[in-house]
Enzyme design. Structure first.
Site, PDB file in Angstrom:
ATOM      1  N   PRO A  51      80.349  54.253  91.052  1.00 29.92           N
ATOM      2  CA  PRO A  51      79.182  54.693  91.824  1.00 29.92           C
ATOM      3  C   PRO A  51      78.934  53.802  93.038  1.00 29.92           C
ATOM      4  CG  PRO A  51      78.649  54.294  89.502  1.00 29.92           C
ATOM      5  CD  PRO A  51      79.985  53.709  89.748  1.00 29.92           C
ATOM      6  N   GLU A  52      78.978  54.391  94.190  1.00 36.80           N
ATOM      7  CA  GLU A  52      78.529  53.714  95.401  1.00 36.80           C
ATOM      8  C   GLU A  52      77.299  54.471  95.881  1.00 36.80           C
ATOM      9  OE1 GLU A  52      81.346  52.647  98.360  1.00 36.80           O
ATOM     10  OE2 GLU A  52      82.935  52.246  96.926  1.00 36.80           O
TER      11      GLU A  52
END
Length: 268
Positions: free
Chosen positions: A2-3
């Site tokens: 997850p960014e």
DNA sequence: AGATATTCCTGGAGGC
DNA sequence: TGCCTCCAGGAATATC
């Protein structure tokens, strides 16, 4: 992993079922991720009404009517599931709303975190105080000021959350490729002209990824798929040895202990 | 101060 | 097939 775009997509997905709802039940199935959960997490969330959701850098925010904000970070393996058919290994926190919606926070590698702060004190929270500007608000002039005098490689500086908040390895690689900037170039040595290419490149890779994530939200019906994970085609990331699309071949190097993917022909 | 290295953790990939 | 090693990643912390 997850960014920022994945967190944004997750927050939007959660907002659909959480915004305006009362949290009826909280179950803490493990006391800590990266650090300990707040001891009074269940007590403070149970019975509270969600007044809104938000995002700061890679942190998701869930605000309640008790002047509390639950802050979650997904680390590198965290995800929320909505109305899961069964519990999975590493489901650490469960929430249930007054509509009966069930949420599960899963994080196998436990690099994530859950915190609970008074909403009006969020800005003073040390992890937030240290953060640089949001990349979607960034301007070339602001970035130049932040890079001034820095001799470290631009790739490493863009990963530094104090300089820009929310970029991770994937989108830094992609943005540098689009801007034609070599990842080893010293941050302070990049001209304003080139930063004027880099900043829109950062903006575009993030906006496109958010759009791609949003499109997966539309048909978000599978209860056992994690929110915020979607497939996206990258130009260079994890494509070592493959053509970049601009006539070159993607190379992989290691900077600061992590992989950088770039094209030596297109990036100078 | 800036730069660099180390730590946390687990699942998946690859080697033999 | 199983066992081994290695690697991925963000952010805090330590050390130079």
């Amino acid at each position: 992993m997850p960014e920022l775009p994945e967190v944004e997509t997750t927050v939007r997905g959660l907002a659909r079922v959480l915004d305006g709802r009362r949290i009826e039940r909280v179950e803490v199935r493990r006391e800590d991720l990266r650090r300990a959960f707040p001891k009074d997490l269940g007590q403070r969330l149970t019975g509270a009404r969600v007044t809104g959701l938000g995002r700061r850098a890679k942190y998701g925010l869930i605000h309640t009517d008790r002047n509390d904000t639950m802050i979650f970070h997904l680390g590198m393996s965290g995800s929320w599931r909505i109305n899961h058919s069964r519990l999975k290994k590493h489901d650490h926190l469960l929430l249930e709303t007054d509509e009966g919606t069930r949420l599960a926070l899963n994080d196998p590698r436990r690099f994530g975190s859950v915190d609970l702060l008074h909403t009006d004190e969020l800005a003073e929270w040390p992890p937030f105080k240290a953060l640089g500007p949001e990349p979607l608000d960034l301007t070339a002039g602001e970035l130049r000021r932040r890079l001034a005098g820095r001799s470290a490689a631009i790739k490493l500086l863009l990963l530094d959350q104090r300089i820009v908040a929310g970029l991770g390895n994937i989108y830094v690689c992609e943005a540098l490729y689009r801007a034609g900037i070599h990842p080893l170039k010293a941050g302070g040595s990049i001209s304003l002209e080139r930063l004027k290419r880099l900043v829109p490149a950062i903006h575009d890779v993030l906006a496109e990824a958010i759009a791609a994530g949003g499109s997966t939200l539309r048909d978000f019906a599978s209860p056992d798929g994690g929110l915020g994970y979607f497939s996206k085609d990258f130009a260079v990331y994890d494509r070592e040895g493959q053509p970049c699309g601009g006539g070159g071949t993607v190379r992989r190097i290691v900077q600061g202990g992590r992989s950088t993917f770039y094209c030596p022909r297109c990036q100078r």
